[in-house]
Motif scaffolding. Structure first.
Motif, PDB file in Angstrom:
ATOM      1  N   VAL A 135     -65.234  -8.195  -3.376  1.00 34.10           N
ATOM      2  CA  VAL A 135     -64.508  -7.638  -2.229  1.00 34.10           C
ATOM      3  C   VAL A 135     -63.602  -8.701  -1.619  1.00 34.10           C
ATOM      4  O   VAL A 135     -62.437  -8.480  -1.326  1.00 34.10           O
ATOM      5  CB  VAL A 135     -65.487  -7.067  -1.187  1.00 34.10           C
ATOM      6  CG1 VAL A 135     -64.753  -6.682   0.100  1.00 34.10           C
ATOM      7  CG2 VAL A 135     -66.233  -5.863  -1.761  1.00 34.10           C
ATOM      8  N   GLU A 136     -64.148  -9.887  -1.370  1.00 27.17           N
ATOM      9  CA  GLU A 136     -63.493 -11.077  -0.814  1.00 27.17           C
ATOM     10  C   GLU A 136     -63.186 -10.951   0.683  1.00 27.17           C
ATOM     11  O   GLU A 136     -63.439 -11.873   1.433  1.00 27.17           O
ATOM     12  CB  GLU A 136     -62.200 -11.449  -1.569  1.00 27.17           C
ATOM     13  CG  GLU A 136     -62.229 -11.311  -3.071  1.00 27.17           C
ATOM     14  CD  GLU A 136     -63.442 -11.888  -3.790  1.00 27.17           C
ATOM     15  OE1 GLU A 136     -64.248 -12.606  -3.179  1.00 27.17           O
ATOM     16  OE2 GLU A 136     -63.621 -11.577  -4.974  1.00 27.17           O
ATOM     17  N   THR A 137     -62.622  -9.831   1.124  1.00 24.43           N
ATOM     18  CA  THR A 137     -62.265  -9.683   2.535  1.00 24.43           C
ATOM     19  C   THR A 137     -62.128  -8.198   2.868  1.00 24.43           C
ATOM     20  O   THR A 137     -61.846  -7.375   1.982  1.00 24.43           O
ATOM     21  CB  THR A 137     -60.934 -10.397   2.842  1.00 24.43           C
ATOM     22  OG1 THR A 137     -60.570 -10.158   4.214  1.00 24.43           O
ATOM     23  CG2 THR A 137     -59.814  -9.900   1.953  1.00 24.43           C
TER      24      THR A 137
ATOM     25  N   VAL B  15     -55.483 -14.575  -2.577  1.00 24.05           N
ATOM     26  CA  VAL B  15     -56.422 -13.567  -3.075  1.00 24.05           C
ATOM     27  C   VAL B  15     -55.798 -12.793  -4.236  1.00 24.05           C
ATOM     28  O   VAL B  15     -56.401 -12.604  -5.288  1.00 24.05           O
ATOM     29  CB  VAL B  15     -56.848 -12.599  -1.945  1.00 24.05           C
ATOM     30  CG1 VAL B  15     -57.808 -11.544  -2.477  1.00 24.05           C
ATOM     31  CG2 VAL B  15     -57.497 -13.380  -0.798  1.00 24.05           C
ATOM     32  N   ASN B  16     -54.591 -12.292  -4.022  1.00 31.93           N
ATOM     33  CA  ASN B  16     -53.820 -11.604  -5.067  1.00 31.93           C
ATOM     34  C   ASN B  16     -54.547 -10.374  -5.604  1.00 31.93           C
ATOM     35  O   ASN B  16     -54.690 -10.178  -6.806  1.00 31.93           O
ATOM     36  CB  ASN B  16     -53.493 -12.566  -6.211  1.00 31.93           C
ATOM     37  CG  ASN B  16     -52.416 -12.011  -7.132  1.00 31.93           C
ATOM     38  OD1 ASN B  16     -51.511 -11.316  -6.685  1.00 31.93           O
ATOM     39  ND2 ASN B  16     -52.509 -12.322  -8.417  1.00 31.93           N
ATOM     40  N   LYS B  17     -55.005  -9.527  -4.682  1.00 25.20           N
ATOM     41  CA  LYS B  17     -55.646  -8.267  -5.081  1.00 25.20           C
ATOM     42  C   LYS B  17     -54.865  -7.090  -4.500  1.00 25.20           C
ATOM     43  O   LYS B  17     -55.436  -6.193  -3.872  1.00 25.20           O
ATOM     44  CB  LYS B  17     -57.105  -8.234  -4.642  1.00 25.20           C
ATOM     45  CG  LYS B  17     -57.982  -9.217  -5.414  1.00 25.20           C
ATOM     46  CD  LYS B  17     -59.455  -8.952  -5.216  1.00 25.20           C
ATOM     47  CE  LYS B  17     -60.279  -9.848  -6.136  1.00 25.20           C
ATOM     48  NZ  LYS B  17     -61.720  -9.543  -6.091  1.00 25.20           N
ATOM     49  N   SER B  18     -53.581  -7.092  -4.744  1.00 24.55           N
ATOM     50  CA  SER B  18     -52.723  -6.037  -4.207  1.00 24.55           C
ATOM     51  C   SER B  18     -52.982  -4.696  -4.875  1.00 24.55           C
ATOM     52  O   SER B  18     -52.489  -3.667  -4.417  1.00 24.55           O
ATOM     53  CB  SER B  18     -51.247  -6.420  -4.370  1.00 24.55           C
ATOM     54  OG  SER B  18     -50.943  -6.666  -5.729  1.00 24.55           O
ATOM     55  N   TYR B  19     -53.740  -4.715  -5.979  1.00 25.98           N
ATOM     56  CA  TYR B  19     -54.044  -3.469  -6.676  1.00 25.98           C
ATOM     57  C   TYR B  19     -55.114  -2.644  -5.966  1.00 25.98           C
ATOM     58  O   TYR B  19     -55.467  -1.555  -6.420  1.00 25.98           O
ATOM     59  CB  TYR B  19     -54.486  -3.757  -8.112  1.00 25.98           C
ATOM     60  CG  TYR B  19     -55.607  -4.771  -8.222  1.00 25.98           C
ATOM     61  CD1 TYR B  19     -56.942  -4.394  -8.038  1.00 25.98           C
ATOM     62  CD2 TYR B  19     -55.342  -6.099  -8.514  1.00 25.98           C
ATOM     63  CE1 TYR B  19     -57.960  -5.314  -8.143  1.00 25.98           C
ATOM     64  CE2 TYR B  19     -56.351  -7.028  -8.610  1.00 25.98           C
ATOM     65  CZ  TYR B  19     -57.664  -6.634  -8.426  1.00 25.98           C
ATOM     66  OH  TYR B  19     -58.680  -7.549  -8.515  1.00 25.98           O
ATOM     67  N   MET B  20     -55.688  -3.161  -4.860  1.00 24.19           N
ATOM     68  CA  MET B  20     -56.668  -2.386  -4.115  1.00 24.19           C
ATOM     69  C   MET B  20     -56.461  -2.598  -2.624  1.00 24.19           C
ATOM     70  O   MET B  20     -55.729  -3.497  -2.189  1.00 24.19           O
ATOM     71  CB  MET B  20     -58.094  -2.765  -4.522  1.00 24.19           C
ATOM     72  CG  MET B  20     -58.568  -4.129  -4.047  1.00 24.19           C
ATOM     73  SD  MET B  20     -60.266  -4.457  -4.589  1.00 24.19           S
ATOM     74  CE  MET B  20     -60.678  -5.902  -3.591  1.00 24.19           C
TER      75      MET B  20
ATOM     76  N   GLY C 136     -63.247 -18.398   4.086  1.00 25.58           N
ATOM     77  CA  GLY C 136     -62.188 -19.361   4.358  1.00 25.58           C
ATOM     78  C   GLY C 136     -60.932 -19.131   3.556  1.00 25.58           C
ATOM     79  O   GLY C 136     -60.355 -20.074   2.988  1.00 25.58           O
ATOM     80  N   ILE C 137     -60.451 -17.895   3.505  1.00 21.07           N
ATOM     81  CA  ILE C 137     -59.163 -17.620   2.870  1.00 21.07           C
ATOM     82  C   ILE C 137     -58.079 -18.315   3.704  1.00 21.07           C
ATOM     83  O   ILE C 137     -58.058 -18.172   4.933  1.00 21.07           O
ATOM     84  CB  ILE C 137     -58.922 -16.094   2.802  1.00 21.07           C
ATOM     85  CG1 ILE C 137     -59.967 -15.454   1.890  1.00 21.07           C
ATOM     86  CG2 ILE C 137     -57.510 -15.785   2.318  1.00 21.07           C
ATOM     87  CD1 ILE C 137     -59.987 -13.939   1.923  1.00 21.07           C
TER      88      ILE C 137
END
Length: 538
Positions: free
Chosen positions: A353-355, A366-371, A397-398
């Motif tokens: 999930v990351e955030t 993060v580079n999770k623009s696909y979700m 800590g992003i």
């Protein structure tokens, strides 16, 4: 060849915490198996199970010709310190040993490891390479490292001018990957690890309906992850740095994975399995088809008594693996996928999930623009609705985080903890060689300094990415320290000593508590205090 003796050690990262993820380094045992098969004596020492004193004693009593460490960037300070302690012992013994570094960090940052004490770095899947190293070392004479290994594929070293030379391996083929993944003759001393975990386990490891099983085995079923997260170095960059040509993707099919499971149940008595691929479901049509076929095979085998009915499984995968494109061209939850995994015995799905901030998901780090967060909440809620309890992986800590992002993420995590589920959080976004964010403009790092014991030179080691927001930077400068204070209070409340294992959700709650107090959020302070008390009352 029979006179060559090899010692392989894990990284010091194995001893860097007391989490519940104590497990064997499968790569080192595969390397040992291959060497022994070719008549070469090889020992493996896992620092999770062994003290420094025991390692040093082994070197005092055994003359090893080659000593290898599977190093990590995360614990570079400790790994280099161990290297030089071992070098001193070998030097005082009067024996000549060659020191090699292996693993992803060694390959991606070979120059630094070579400049600071290692003679050689092995690249990629190293069974064949390590065997060649042993053969060349046995014929070394008075030749230097670069003279001996200049024509050996799969190694990196410094030449006579102290310049790095990289001899890549050939492209990884499916047959080689299949052999690496499925060789049933490799013997893993799971019993030693299970005994270690069992001796240190407590009832707290079942907090929040968690299924914790000591006799858990690890499996890898694919060659790499296909995602390109900004912070991660586990994708194709590793292969590009170590081998010639492209980096094709390989995965075991459902029957091959099933046979691995049966073998580990029959050989070791495993009662649970962790699929340690970065993305076990792979995220494409073939990967989803594989998990359906595997689950069907497991269910049938349990019904027929071939596999134990209570056999459990866990894996790590991505949120979007549980989304499917409908006829309306919109994404929908793949509930049949969740259901069949539940029926097969998957008791935990670890999700990147990351955030819980849409803004941060789009950021380069993060580079999770696909979700988006709607996808995240939909998948989590459907999983728990069908009785499958996920683990939510978070990076607090992003670099681009502001207080609102952090507050939102903690509020969302606490909400899911109450449902219940598990949380695994890391305080910092660590910097790893080979990741897209490594050395990226605008992303400075907080560096550690390791002092070379012979030269006194300070080696700067990028540890994690700095926070862009000044207020967040002030918090994260102290966060590890104040989290440890919270964990200390938790240990006191439960009467645990430092050898007792802590599960990751406990660490996450302690971190949330530390943050809540720092940002003076009375609501979050109350919620985290309640959870801490619940753990203390178990």
């Amino acid at each position: 060849m029979s006179q060559i003796r090899v010692l392989l050690l894990t990284s010091s990262c194995a001893t860097s915490g007391s989490s519940d993820s104590v497990a064997p380094s499968l790569g080192l045992y595969r390397l040992r198996h291959n060497l022994v098969h070719h008549g070469i004596d090889c020992d493996v020492i896992d620092q999770q199970l062994t003290t420094d004193g025991e390692i040093f004693s082994r070197l005092d009593n055994t003359a090893y010709d080659i000593i290898g460490i599977s190093v990590t960037h995360w614990m570079m300070e400790s790994d280099l310190t161990l290297l030089w302690a071992l070098r001193d012992i070998v030097q005082h013994s009067g024996h000549d040993a060659m020191f090699i570094a292996g693993g992803q960090s060694a390959a991606m940052n070979a120059q630094v490891w070579l400049e600071n004490g290692f003679d050689l770095v092995v690249l990629g899947y190293a069974e064949a390479t390590l065997l060649k190293i042993c053969q060349h070392h046995g014929q070394r004479g008075n030749r230097s490292i670069h003279e001996r290994f200049q024509n050996v594929a799969g190694v990196a070293f410094l030449d006579q001018n102290n310049q790095k030379i990289v001899n890549p391996t050939g492209p990884l083929g499916r047959d080689e990957f299949l052999q690496w993944s499925t060789d049933a003759e490799i013997k893993i001393p799971y019993i030693d690890y299970w005994r270690y975990v069992g001796d240190r386990a407590t009832h707290i490891l079942t907090f929040n309906n968690r299924s914790f099983i000591v006799k858990n085995a690890r499996l890898y079923t694919s060659s790499r992850c296909l995602a390109k997260c900004g912070y991660c170095s586990s994708a194709e960059s590793f292969f590009k740095a170590t081998q010639e040509g492209s980096a094709p993707f390989f995965m075991l099919n459902a029957e091959e994975v099933y046979q691995l499971i049966v073998n580990h149940v029959n050989t070791y008595g495993a009662q649970a399995f962790s699929f340690n691929d970065e993305d076990f479901l792979v995220g494409n049509r073939i990967g989803i088809q594989r998990i359906f076929e595997l689950c069907e095979r497991i269910i049938i085998s349990k019904n027929e008594g071939i596999l134990p009915n209570d056999l459990k499984f866990s894996c790590q995968t991505r949120i979007t693996d549980f989304l499917t494109l409908g006829a309306d061209r919109k994404r929908h939850i793949n509930r049949p996928l969740i259901q069949i995994m539940k029926d097969a015995g998957f008791h935990n799905i670890s999700l990147g999930v990351e955030t819980f901030s849409d803004r941060l998901l789009q950021c380069p780090s993060v580079n999770k623009s696909y979700m988006n967060t709607h996808d995240i909440h939909s998948v989590l809620n459907n999983m728990m609705d069908l009785g499958l309890f996920p683990t939510i992986n978070l990076i607090l800590g992003i670099p681009e985080t502001c207080e609102d992002d952090l507050r939102l993420t903690i509020q969302s995590a606490l909400h899911y903890l109450s449902m219940p589920c598990q949380i695994s959080s890391v305080i910092y976004m660590r910097s790893f060689p080979g990741a897209p964010l490594w050395n990226a403009p605008g992303y400075p790092t907080m560096d550690k300094c390791w002092t070379h014991p012979k030269t006194g030179h300070c080696v700067k080691i990028p540890a994690y990415y700095c926070m862009h927001d000044p207020d967040m930077a002030s918090l994260f400068d102290k966060l590890e320290e104040i989290t440890n204070e919270e964990l200390h209070l938790l240990r006191i409340a439960n009467g645990w000593n430092d050898s007792r294992l802590l599960f990751r959700t406990a660490t996450a709650i302690a971190t949330f508590s530390a943050i809540a107090k720092w940002i003076k959020s009375s609501e979050l302070v109350t919620q985290t205090a309640h959870l801490m008390q619940n753990m203390a009352n178990i």
